[in-house]
Design a protein around this motif. Structure first.
Motif, PDB file in Angstrom:
ATOM      1  N   ILE A 133     -28.644   2.070   6.402  1.00  0.00           N
ATOM      2  CA  ILE A 133     -29.756   3.162   6.601  1.00  0.00           C
ATOM      3  C   ILE A 133     -30.571   2.940   5.444  1.00  0.00           C
ATOM      4  CG2 ILE A 133     -30.500   5.463   6.495  1.00  0.00           C
ATOM      5  CD1 ILE A 133     -29.349   4.674   9.384  1.00  0.00           C
ATOM      6  N   PHE A 134     -30.329   2.626   4.123  1.00  0.00           N
ATOM      7  CA  PHE A 134     -31.113   2.789   2.959  1.00  0.00           C
ATOM      8  C   PHE A 134     -31.375   1.425   2.438  1.00  0.00           C
ATOM      9  CE2 PHE A 134     -29.350   7.225   3.248  1.00  0.00           C
ATOM     10  CZ  PHE A 134     -30.731   7.733   3.378  1.00  0.00           C
ATOM     11  N   TRP A 135     -30.651   0.448   2.827  1.00  0.00           N
ATOM     12  CA  TRP A 135     -30.858  -1.023   2.288  1.00  0.00           C
ATOM     13  C   TRP A 135     -30.908  -1.871   3.175  1.00  0.00           C
ATOM     14  CZ3 TRP A 135     -26.982  -4.942   0.499  1.00  0.00           C
ATOM     15  CH2 TRP A 135     -27.867  -6.096  -0.412  1.00  0.00           C
ATOM     16  N   THR A 136     -32.192  -2.270   3.307  1.00  0.00           N
ATOM     17  CA  THR A 136     -32.768  -3.235   4.541  1.00  0.00           C
ATOM     18  C   THR A 136     -31.951  -4.635   4.347  1.00  0.00           C
ATOM     19  OG1 THR A 136     -34.950  -3.953   3.300  1.00  0.00           O
ATOM     20  CG2 THR A 136     -34.866  -2.239   4.944  1.00  0.00           C
ATOM     21  N   ARG A 137     -31.489  -4.935   2.999  1.00  0.00           N
ATOM     22  CA  ARG A 137     -30.945  -6.235   3.021  1.00  0.00           C
ATOM     23  C   ARG A 137     -29.498  -6.349   3.499  1.00  0.00           C
ATOM     24  NH1 ARG A 137     -29.462 -10.601   2.622  1.00  0.00           N
ATOM     25  NH2 ARG A 137     -29.961 -12.350   1.167  1.00  0.00           N
ATOM     26  N   THR A 138     -28.848  -5.387   3.907  1.00  0.00           N
ATOM     27  CA  THR A 138     -27.504  -5.296   4.495  1.00  0.00           C
ATOM     28  C   THR A 138     -27.611  -5.993   5.855  1.00  0.00           C
ATOM     29  OG1 THR A 138     -27.246  -3.093   3.866  1.00  0.00           O
ATOM     30  CG2 THR A 138     -25.650  -3.942   5.264  1.00  0.00           C
ATOM     31  N   THR A 139     -26.630  -7.183   5.919  1.00  0.00           N
ATOM     32  CA  THR A 139     -26.574  -8.111   6.834  1.00  0.00           C
ATOM     33  C   THR A 139     -25.338  -7.656   7.865  1.00  0.00           C
ATOM     34  OG1 THR A 139     -25.218  -9.609   5.704  1.00  0.00           O
ATOM     35  CG2 THR A 139     -27.644 -10.016   5.750  1.00  0.00           C
ATOM     36  N   GLU A 140     -25.119  -8.444   9.003  1.00  0.00           N
ATOM     37  CA  GLU A 140     -23.867  -8.202   9.872  1.00  0.00           C
ATOM     38  C   GLU A 140     -22.859  -8.606   9.117  1.00  0.00           C
ATOM     39  OE1 GLU A 140     -24.863  -9.537  13.764  1.00  0.00           O
ATOM     40  OE2 GLU A 140     -26.788  -8.348  13.989  1.00  0.00           O
ATOM     41  N   ALA A 141     -22.789  -9.857   8.520  1.00  0.00           N
ATOM     42  CA  ALA A 141     -21.621 -10.305   8.004  1.00  0.00           C
ATOM     43  C   ALA A 141     -21.128  -9.502   6.922  1.00  0.00           C
ATOM     44  CB  ALA A 141     -21.960 -11.946   7.548  1.00  0.00           C
ATOM     45  N   GLY A 142     -22.139  -9.094   5.955  1.00  0.00           N
ATOM     46  CA  GLY A 142     -21.786  -8.368   4.912  1.00  0.00           C
ATOM     47  C   GLY A 142     -21.199  -6.850   5.196  1.00  0.00           C
ATOM     48  N   ALA A 143     -21.618  -6.424   6.459  1.00  0.00           N
ATOM     49  CA  ALA A 143     -21.339  -5.163   6.871  1.00  0.00           C
ATOM     50  C   ALA A 143     -19.771  -5.226   7.199  1.00  0.00           C
ATOM     51  CB  ALA A 143     -22.235  -4.577   8.027  1.00  0.00           C
ATOM     52  N   PHE A 144     -19.551  -6.119   8.168  1.00  0.00           N
ATOM     53  CA  PHE A 144     -18.356  -6.567   8.889  1.00  0.00           C
ATOM     54  C   PHE A 144     -17.171  -6.664   7.871  1.00  0.00           C
ATOM     55  CE2 PHE A 144     -15.100  -9.419  10.882  1.00  0.00           C
ATOM     56  CZ  PHE A 144     -14.726  -8.567  11.766  1.00  0.00           C
ATOM     57  N   TRP A 145     -17.499  -7.782   6.905  1.00  0.00           N
ATOM     58  CA  TRP A 145     -16.336  -8.129   5.921  1.00  0.00           C
ATOM     59  C   TRP A 145     -16.210  -7.052   4.989  1.00  0.00           C
ATOM     60  CZ3 TRP A 145     -13.170 -11.446   7.813  1.00  0.00           C
ATOM     61  CH2 TRP A 145     -13.466 -12.301   8.653  1.00  0.00           C
ATOM     62  N   GLY A 146     -17.213  -6.442   4.553  1.00  0.00           N
ATOM     63  CA  GLY A 146     -17.259  -5.281   3.764  1.00  0.00           C
ATOM     64  C   GLY A 146     -16.338  -4.082   4.241  1.00  0.00           C
ATOM     65  N   LEU A 147     -16.447  -3.845   5.351  1.00  0.00           N
ATOM     66  CA  LEU A 147     -15.678  -2.721   6.167  1.00  0.00           C
ATOM     67  C   LEU A 147     -14.132  -3.411   6.169  1.00  0.00           C
ATOM     68  CD1 LEU A 147     -15.739  -0.125   7.715  1.00  0.00           C
ATOM     69  CD2 LEU A 147     -16.222  -1.248   9.707  1.00  0.00           C
ATOM     70  N   MET A 148     -13.827  -4.536   6.591  1.00  0.00           N
ATOM     71  CA  MET A 148     -12.774  -5.178   6.819  1.00  0.00           C
ATOM     72  C   MET A 148     -11.826  -5.178   5.469  1.00  0.00           C
ATOM     73  SD  MET A 148     -12.059  -5.866   9.960  1.00  0.00           S
ATOM     74  CE  MET A 148     -13.215  -4.223  10.336  1.00  0.00           C
ATOM     75  N   ILE A 149     -12.446  -5.420   4.378  1.00  0.00           N
ATOM     76  CA  ILE A 149     -11.736  -5.579   3.088  1.00  0.00           C
ATOM     77  C   ILE A 149     -11.464  -4.259   2.696  1.00  0.00           C
ATOM     78  CG2 ILE A 149     -12.352  -6.201   0.370  1.00  0.00           C
ATOM     79  CD1 ILE A 149     -13.971  -8.295   1.567  1.00  0.00           C
ATOM     80  N   SER A 150     -12.512  -3.114   2.839  1.00  0.00           N
ATOM     81  CA  SER A 150     -11.984  -1.942   2.120  1.00  0.00           C
ATOM     82  C   SER A 150     -11.006  -1.222   3.131  1.00  0.00           C
ATOM     83  CB  SER A 150     -13.335  -1.175   2.056  1.00  0.00           C
ATOM     84  OG  SER A 150     -13.914  -1.022   3.322  1.00  0.00           O
TER      85      SER A 150
END
Length: 279
Positions: free
Chosen positions: A94-111
């Motif tokens: 919501i607050f960081w427009t630089r977030t990408t789909e790959a970053g969101a997916f793999w960041g979620l998977m890692i955590s």
């Protein structure tokens, strides 16, 4: 007290079941059957709810064995292992427009992997009973790191992994950011993006003979699927545009905005105090 507890549990469970069923039906099932009709999606969604109920019932023995039967500790520990990645991902998106789909997916998977590992360790290596004076053989990550403190660590892992991977991948184009972040919430929508095959479908595609009698089996099937044969209203082009503008509008009155903000801050403050005082 028991009635209030049961009512709160029923409300929470229904919202969770409906949300999970919608995610499975719209995000997973439609990938395999992109042309699935509404009644098929309705059946799949309701069957998904039944599966979730069965899984919840089968999970009860694990719930009884965990945390020595302390329901509050179990709920809070489960939330600490699973919820922080989703919350951090939502805030970053919501607050960081630089977030990408790959970053969101793999960041979620890692955590989530980190949280699930801690959860499995917590269930397989229970703590000694209070007052038993037995030596705690658990590793330091369980013995010295409380699950609430682990939630902070998990949030940091989620944020760092999402930010790093997002910076290493291609950013989303500006047209994909319309109305999906805080900074682009007032951007105008592309008219072509708002068009949908289901929007204002022609009446002749759903026409049903009025004099035809349906069998008992067909009526039961329609009731399970939530299908009602009602004539669709006809709209002019101006009415369609007005309805579309209203459905895609984010405007609200200043009074309603201030009132909901005050109530949200008050509710969050009271909840934080109660959790800190009684936790």
């Amino acid at each position: 007290m028991l009635a209030a507890l049961l009512a709160a549990l029923m409300s929470s469970l229904t919202s969770i079941f409906n949300s999970a069923s919608t995610m499975f039906t719209m995000d997973i099932w439609r990938r395999f059957r992109p042309r699935a009709k509404q009644h098929e999606l309705m059946i799949v969604g309701r069957l998904c709810v039944l599966v979730e109920v069965v899984v919840s019932i089968l999970w009860l023995p694990i719930l009884e064995a965990s945390e020595s039967g302390q329901l509050w500790n179990y709920l809070q520990s489960m939330s600490s292992y699973v919820t922080p990645p989703w919350c951090c991902l939502f805030l970053l998106s919501i607050f960081w427009t630089r977030t990408t789909e790959a970053g969101a997916f793999w960041g979620l998977m890692i955590s989530l992997v980190v949280g699930v590992i801690r959860m499995i360790m917590d269930f397989s290596l229970p703590a000694p009973f209070c007052g038993s004076h037995d030596e705690d053989p658990r590793p330091d990550v369980l013995k010295k790191v409380h699950f609430l403190h682990f939630a902070i660590i998990l949030s940091a892992v989620s944020v760092i992994s999402t930010v790093v991977i997002s910076l290493l991948t291609t950013p989303r184009p500006p047209e994909k950011l319309r109305r999906v972040t805080w900074w682009t919430r007032h951007d105008p929508l592309d008219p072509e993006e708002t068009e949908s095959e289901d929007d204002f479908a022609s009446d002749d595609t759903e026409e049903q003979p009025t004099a035809r009698k349906e069998s008992v089996g067909r009526r039961v099937y329609n009731w399970v699927c939530g299908i009602e044969h009602k004539p669709k209203p006809k709209f002019t082009q101006e009415e369609r545009e007005a309805i579309k503008r209203k459905m895609t509008s984010l405007e609200e009155s200043p009074f309603a905005s201030r009132l909901t903000t005050i109530l949200a801050i008050t509710s969050a403050t009271i909840t934080t105090f109660l959790l800190g005082f009684f936790g």
